[in-house]
Design a protein around this motif. Sequence first.
Motif, PDB file in Angstrom:
ATOM      1  N   GLY A  28     -22.588 -11.549  21.698  1.00  0.00           N
ATOM      2  CA  GLY A  28     -21.614 -11.873  20.663  1.00  0.00           C
ATOM      3  C   GLY A  28     -20.354 -11.077  20.896  1.00  0.00           C
ATOM      4  O   GLY A  28     -20.136 -10.495  21.975  1.00  0.00           O
ATOM      5  N   PHE A  87     -27.144  -5.672  18.644  1.00  0.00           N
ATOM      6  CA  PHE A  87     -27.123  -6.107  17.246  1.00  0.00           C
ATOM      7  C   PHE A  87     -26.128  -5.277  16.428  1.00  0.00           C
ATOM      8  O   PHE A  87     -25.351  -5.824  15.629  1.00  0.00           O
ATOM      9  CB  PHE A  87     -28.516  -5.987  16.644  1.00  0.00           C
ATOM     10  N   THR A 108     -22.587  -6.373  17.401  1.00  0.00           N
ATOM     11  CA  THR A 108     -22.135  -7.754  17.206  1.00  0.00           C
ATOM     12  C   THR A 108     -22.680  -8.446  15.962  1.00  0.00           C
ATOM     13  O   THR A 108     -22.171  -9.513  15.591  1.00  0.00           O
ATOM     14  CB  THR A 108     -22.546  -8.614  18.416  1.00  0.00           C
ATOM     15  N   ASP A 109     -23.732  -7.907  15.349  1.00  0.00           N
ATOM     16  CA  ASP A 109     -24.467  -8.570  14.263  1.00  0.00           C
ATOM     17  C   ASP A 109     -25.272  -9.768  14.748  1.00  0.00           C
ATOM     18  O   ASP A 109     -25.808 -10.530  13.928  1.00  0.00           O
ATOM     19  CB  ASP A 109     -23.533  -9.034  13.127  1.00  0.00           C
ATOM     20  N   ASP A 110     -25.396  -9.953  16.074  1.00  0.00           N
ATOM     21  CA  ASP A 110     -26.163 -11.071  16.615  1.00  0.00           C
ATOM     22  C   ASP A 110     -27.540 -10.594  17.043  1.00  0.00           C
ATOM     23  O   ASP A 110     -27.674  -9.608  17.774  1.00  0.00           O
ATOM     24  CB  ASP A 110     -25.427 -11.696  17.801  1.00  0.00           C
ATOM     25  N   TYR A 111     -28.567 -11.324  16.602  1.00  0.00           N
ATOM     26  CA  TYR A 111     -29.951 -10.956  16.852  1.00  0.00           C
ATOM     27  C   TYR A 111     -30.449 -11.727  18.070  1.00  0.00           C
ATOM     28  O   TYR A 111     -30.893 -12.875  17.969  1.00  0.00           O
ATOM     29  CB  TYR A 111     -30.788 -11.272  15.614  1.00  0.00           C
ATOM     30  N   VAL A 112     -30.341 -11.094  19.238  1.00  0.00           N
ATOM     31  CA  VAL A 112     -30.721 -11.736  20.499  1.00  0.00           C
ATOM     32  C   VAL A 112     -31.516 -10.745  21.341  1.00  0.00           C
ATOM     33  O   VAL A 112     -31.481  -9.537  21.116  1.00  0.00           O
ATOM     34  CB  VAL A 112     -29.484 -12.213  21.285  1.00  0.00           C
ATOM     35  N   THR A 146     -25.736  -9.341  26.396  1.00  0.00           N
ATOM     36  CA  THR A 146     -27.047  -9.211  25.774  1.00  0.00           C
ATOM     37  C   THR A 146     -27.765  -7.974  26.298  1.00  0.00           C
ATOM     38  O   THR A 146     -28.441  -7.264  25.549  1.00  0.00           O
ATOM     39  CB  THR A 146     -27.882 -10.473  26.045  1.00  0.00           C
ATOM     40  N   ARG A 190     -33.283 -14.755  19.211  1.00  0.00           N
ATOM     41  CA  ARG A 190     -32.909 -15.824  20.134  1.00  0.00           C
ATOM     42  C   ARG A 190     -32.839 -15.243  21.543  1.00  0.00           C
ATOM     43  O   ARG A 190     -32.410 -14.106  21.735  1.00  0.00           O
ATOM     44  CB  ARG A 190     -31.555 -16.424  19.740  1.00  0.00           C
ATOM     45  N   THR A 234     -17.819  -6.524  16.402  1.00  0.00           N
ATOM     46  CA  THR A 234     -17.370  -6.715  15.026  1.00  0.00           C
ATOM     47  C   THR A 234     -16.306  -5.697  14.656  1.00  0.00           C
ATOM     48  O   THR A 234     -16.196  -4.627  15.267  1.00  0.00           O
ATOM     49  CB  THR A 234     -18.542  -6.573  14.049  1.00  0.00           C
ATOM     50  N   ARG A 292     -31.589 -14.892  25.470  1.00  0.00           N
ATOM     51  CA  ARG A 292     -30.420 -15.002  26.329  1.00  0.00           C
ATOM     52  C   ARG A 292     -30.756 -14.370  27.690  1.00  0.00           C
ATOM     53  O   ARG A 292     -31.720 -13.641  27.821  1.00  0.00           O
ATOM     54  CB  ARG A 292     -29.223 -14.254  25.726  1.00  0.00           C
TER      55      ARG A 292
END
Length: 496
Positions: free
Chosen positions: A218, A166, A169-173, A239, A209, A221, A211
């Motif tokens: 992701g 997170f 990448t700022d992606d919440y997985v 992930t 989410r 950043t 994976r």
Amino acid sequence: MSTRTEAVLGVDVGTSSTKGVLVALDGTVLDVAVREHSVQRPAPGHVEMDARIWWTEFISIARELTTGVDAEVTAIGVSGMGPCAVLTDEHGDPVRPAILYGVDTRAEDQIERLTAQLGAEEILARGSCALSSQAAGPKVAWVAQHEPEAYARARRLFMPASYLAFHLTDDYVMDHVSASQVAPMYCMRTQDWHEPWAQHVAPGLDLPRLRWAGDAAGALTARAAAEVPGLRAGIPVITGTIDAWAESVSVDATRPGEVMLMYGTTAFLVATTRSAVPSRTLWAASGTGPGTFTISGGMSTSGAITGWLRELTGSPDFERLIDEAQQSGVGGGGLVMLPYFAGERSPIADPDARGMIAGLTLSHTRGDLYRAALEAAAYGVRHHLEVLRDADVSIERVSAVGGGAQHDLWPQIVSDVTGLAQQVPRRTVGAAYGNSMLAARLAHGLDTASWNPVDHVVTPDPARRERYDELYRLYRDLYPATSEISHALARIQQLG
């Protein structure tokens, strides 16, 4: 004009340290960096860590590795100890310290309550395992009950790998291996979150989410890349997963019939199966790839006992202790140790179990004690393997990994006790190396199976089997014969 070497970066957050490895695309380890840390034990049965340390250590390790080697990092892989419960606000800032895996036993009341509310048989049918101290769901429920102000600020649930992903990448997985151990919030039937139970256990939390471990979380950043001048924004980040499953990847032990046995602070094994294997005493979980399943078990202490003995006896190094244990011989002069120095996770699931050394005399030496500790871990491994066989789990190949596998004495004892051969890989960098493999597959489509070939095979000595069979029977008898005393002493210890 020379071309910079392309490489992948793998980082793993462990119980006692974070390790990073920079790996060329042919599998060559270019450099390794380590940052040591420690857990906090604020109360009996509570084992925590400030999750912010993991991000600080990632940055420090990445800076060291990208500065020390002239290489272009093309992908990043992450993993970490688990299952842990990291509750944060919507920005990923922790609302309290992370609650660690099965060594943290605070949630016994929540386990009992949730089992009564949801039904023991339904929990087993949906999640393929009973609730225990290894499950992250009851620990989230503990926070909601005992720290309502912190829980009111919580919006997201992480583990070390997903926490790093997170912030990169700022992606919440979250990967399926990790999610499946947030029992009872995940359904093994569908390999997805089970929303009704998730809302019951953790109301108001936004779940990540899902994976697979090697899928992209992701892209790196610009903000994260600015923290490490050697990294380029836009490169993929996997992930990631829990460390033991990344260890399995590092030795290519992810097919049905294959078992990864990790020799570390705690002993841990992961067996890959063709379908979910329900168990009341071990931990069923999804696997690292689509449609895969695993069943695992872990001891609360193994290598931790050897470190305790070294400190207690003032030994200058482990090599001295290993030599003394070799001289001691089978059975350490007639000793049997129960390795339950921090309770036990599987297969007995008893947080109030305690360590014991039976058979001590004034003639026993430090080497005898060290040998007894190694043998105790081996008996624990055999106990796990017997439970797996009783569940009709196929065991066709065993791979030994971790720091304890770097010297053959401990794996040799395990092979002698269990009767199984073990393959020891050429590279024992561990989970961080497995992360680099997944990163290389994602970014370059590489087949990394050849990166870490078998270095040698440890085979059992049949001449030792009869004595170890006798000692193992005594080991199995010792716990039920002394558990009431251990539980009474545990209550005294908890009172302080």
